[in-house]
Write an enzyme that holds these catalytic residues in place. Structure first.
Site, PDB file in Angstrom:
ATOM      1  CB  THR A 320      21.865  58.848  52.473  1.00 20.63           C
ATOM      2  OG1 THR A 320      20.996  58.531  51.205  1.00 20.63           O
ATOM      3  CG2 THR A 320      23.002  57.780  52.151  1.00 20.63           C
ATOM      4  CD1 TRP A 323      19.226  53.529  56.687  1.00 19.34           C
ATOM      5  CD2 TRP A 323      21.252  53.652  56.699  1.00 19.34           C
ATOM      6  NE1 TRP A 323      19.675  52.407  56.732  1.00 19.34           N
ATOM      7  CE2 TRP A 323      20.718  52.308  56.717  1.00 19.34           C
ATOM      8  CE3 TRP A 323      22.692  53.804  56.857  1.00 19.34           C
ATOM      9  CZ2 TRP A 323      21.649  51.219  56.774  1.00 19.34           C
ATOM     10  CZ3 TRP A 323      23.507  52.739  56.924  1.00 19.34           C
ATOM     11  CH2 TRP A 323      23.189  51.545  56.779  1.00 19.34           C
ATOM     12  CG  HIS A 324      25.306  56.406  57.562  1.00 19.32           C
ATOM     13  ND1 HIS A 324      24.525  56.724  56.287  1.00 19.32           N
ATOM     14  CD2 HIS A 324      26.152  55.434  57.348  1.00 19.32           C
ATOM     15  CE1 HIS A 324      25.027  56.077  55.316  1.00 19.32           C
ATOM     16  NE2 HIS A 324      26.004  55.358  55.590  1.00 19.32           N
ATOM     17  N   GLY A 325      22.744  57.654  61.615  1.00 16.77           N
ATOM     18  CA  GLY A 325      22.846  57.981  62.818  1.00 16.77           C
ATOM     19  C   GLY A 325      21.942  59.003  63.110  1.00 16.77           C
ATOM     20  CG  PHE A 488      25.487  53.049  60.945  1.00 14.09           C
ATOM     21  CD1 PHE A 488      25.398  53.962  61.954  1.00 14.09           C
ATOM     22  CD2 PHE A 488      26.539  52.868  60.087  1.00 14.09           C
ATOM     23  CE1 PHE A 488      26.566  54.966  61.955  1.00 14.09           C
ATOM     24  CE2 PHE A 488      27.809  53.676  60.281  1.00 14.09           C
ATOM     25  CZ  PHE A 488      27.678  54.693  61.207  1.00 14.09           C
TER      26      PHE A 488
END
Lengths: 488, 80
Positions: A320, A323-325, A488
């Site tokens: 997770t 996923w954001h960066g 994102f």
């Protein structure tokens, strides 16, 4: 195209009017064309990446449905590989490369690969996750493969959700894209209300608070104590209002055209634990990870008991974060949340015993308040990593947190709020707007102001809507900022 | 209809005194049944009914009625 731009204010009514004027059988084509236009306002050629993802998952879906036995799994992996491959090249390759290079230097190995000079396509993580959700659902047999390529392309590209979600599920959205939407003035009114609320959160609160956050977070080490704390609180509300605002505009825009899109936030800062926070924050993403990563891992490791769940939680939250960066700051951010949930899992009995020993169970309201306070502060601490540009910056900010709190010129510490890039007017509007936000969060369910407003006659409602629009425009910030989650 | 045996397993695992189970009941409507406890409930059901589910069978379930049907189907296939 930004939701908070003049172009969108022209685009949206034109597309919506044309949508209802066109015969039903052509509406998908209009929405698909509008979505392409919306996307191509950024980097037009990147539409080819989306086309690749769409075709790959469309073909994979049909192949999975037709296949039997292990071939189904092979096609699933092929579909996922196409999405993850694109995501890796455009989003993670340089991050992977930098880390490999650092590792190579450590072991004196001449690492041959150079960095790729490419710009990340906007919202790629949202589009690939939406596409993968479809492939998983066909594989699990919960939906039939979509045969209409145009409708499937629209499912991935539906413009309200194209850039920053919510990451809709195919079993909810695909049937709606096939259905005939009727003009419903009540629903249109509710959708516009939601969009207005989204704009209020974005351009009145989030954009205003960003000035204070940037002032502190772009100069780590310059400020100590209270300013760092204030900027971190400000970021907690900036990121919430920015993303929740975007989601509300997206959901509202869908609602105007007759589409029910999934909720993405449910007053997350009222959560009493980190696991509850993740049931209320970015719900479309957290439920994606729950359904397609966490649950399969827990199932495969079900004989491990709590260790299996711990393993699944660790992987899910690190993913997770990533996923954001492509930055270790996001991985640490995800890791903090995962660790808290793991601790909660193992220490359930200890926590119950502590509550009983302190007799807190006799004061449920106090216990609730305490839980909300602790959860909010853990989340705020994790936001430091999320917002900081690098791990070094994050640790500098944390080191500065307990520092001196004295404000400049010998003024009381709370005067700091006026030295962090906000004018007195901005501070006043921010406080008032945050109180309105709090009020809206407390005023839910039957008898809420929104429901009572909907029950009022048209002659009273619409002037109030116009007053709302005028208020949002009057109190918005001058500079237009992009939405944080676009990156994102 | 949800069998008494299945109801007892769920109540025991989630430390609940009672709950009104129906075919349409979703796991999320049962207090304490969330994504963290889900797998422990499933494992307990597997042990009690002496069955072993496939991942897709579990992921496909929509409500408790479907879980009951799955258990019944397994029990009857064992008898055959």
């Amino acid at each position: 195209m930004l939701f908070n731009s003049l172009r969108f204010l022209i685009f949206f009514p034109i597309v919506t009017t044309a949508f209802f004027l066109l015969p039903c059988r052509w509406r998908w084509l209009l929405l698909l064309s509008a979505s392409c236009f919306f996307y191509m306002a950024f980097i037009p050629v990147y539409i080819l990446i989306l086309a690749f993802i769409i075709v790959a998952d469309y073909v994979a879906g049909i192949a999975i449905e037709r296949a039997q036995g292990p071939r189904r799994t092979h096609y699933l992996w092929l579909g996922l590989a196409a999405n993850i491959g694109v995501l890796f090249i455009f989003k993670y390759f340089n991050f992977f490369n930098e880390n490999m290079d650092a590792l190579a230097r450590l072991i004196h190995w001449n690492y041959p690969l150079g960095a790729l000079n490419i710009i990340l396509p906007l919202g790629l993580s949202f589009q690939t996750f939406k596409a993968m959700s479809y492939t998983f659902e066909v594989y699990y047999g919960r939906i039939a493969a979509e045969r209409h390529l145009g409708i499937y392309a629209l499912y991935v590209m539906f413009y309200p959700q194209l850039i920053a979600g919510p990451i809709e599920r195919p079993y909810d959205l695909l049937p709606q894209l096939h259905a005939e939407q009727q003009v419903d003035w009540g629903r249109i009114g509710r959708g516009l209300q939601l969009m207005l609320w989204g704009f209020f959160q974005k351009i009145v609160i989030a954009d205003r608070l960003s000035a204070m956050v940037d002032q502190v977070y772009n100069h780590p080490g310059t400020y100590t104590g209270l300013p760092v704390l204030l900027a971190t609180y400000a970021f907690a509300f900036q990121i919430y209002c920015d993303f929740s605002g975007y989601s509300d505009i997206a959901i509202g825009a869908g609602q105007v055209m007759g589409f029910n899109l999934m909720a993405n936030f449910d007053r997350p800062y009222f959560s009493q634990s980190i696991s509850e926070f993740w049931r209320r924050w970015h719900i479309s993403l957290s439920s994606w990870f729950r359904d397609y990563l966490f649950q399969p891992i827990t199932f495969l490791k079900r004989n491990w008991g709590n260790w299996g769940v711990t393993c699944a939680l660790t992987i899910t939250f690190l993913a997770t974060g990533l996923w954001h960066g492509a930055n270790w700051t996001y991985v640490i951010w995800g890791g903090i949340h995962g660790m808290c949930i793991v601790l909660g899992l193992w220490l359930t009995d200890v926590r119950r015993a502590a509550v009983a020993a302190l007799k807190l169970n006799h004061f449920p309201s106090l216990l609730r308040l305490l839980n909300v306070f602790i959860t909010f502060h853990i989340v705020c601490f994790s936001w430091i990593f999320f917002r900081a540009d690098s791990l070094q910056d994050a640790f500098t900010l944390i080191r500065c947190l307990p520092g001196g709190w004295a404000a400049p010129l010998g003024t009381p510490p709370w005067h700091w709020i006026f030295y962090l890039g906000l004018t007195r007017w901005d501070v006043l509007i921010s406080v008032a707007a945050l109180l309105i936000l709090l009020g809206a969060h407390l005023d839910q369910g039957p008898g809420s102001l929104r429901q009572r407003l909907s029950a009022q006659p048209v002659w009273l409602r619409w002037p109030l809507y116009y007053a709302g629009i005028a208020t949002v425009i009057s109190f918005s910030t001058i500079t237009r900022k992009t939405f944080v989650y676009f990156q994102f | 209809m949800i069998s008494e045996r299945l109801q007892k397993v769920i109540l025991r695992k989630l430390k609940l005194d009672k709950f009104d189970f129906k075919n349409e009941t979703l796991a999320s409507q049962v207090p304490g049944w969330d994504s963290l406890t889900h797998i422990s409930v499933i494992v307990e059901i597997e042990k009690t009914f002496n069955v072993r589910f496939k991942m897709q069978e579990i992921l496909r379930l929509k409500n408790l009625g479907e879980l009951q049907k799955l258990i019944d189907a397994r029990a009857s296939s064992r008898l055959e």
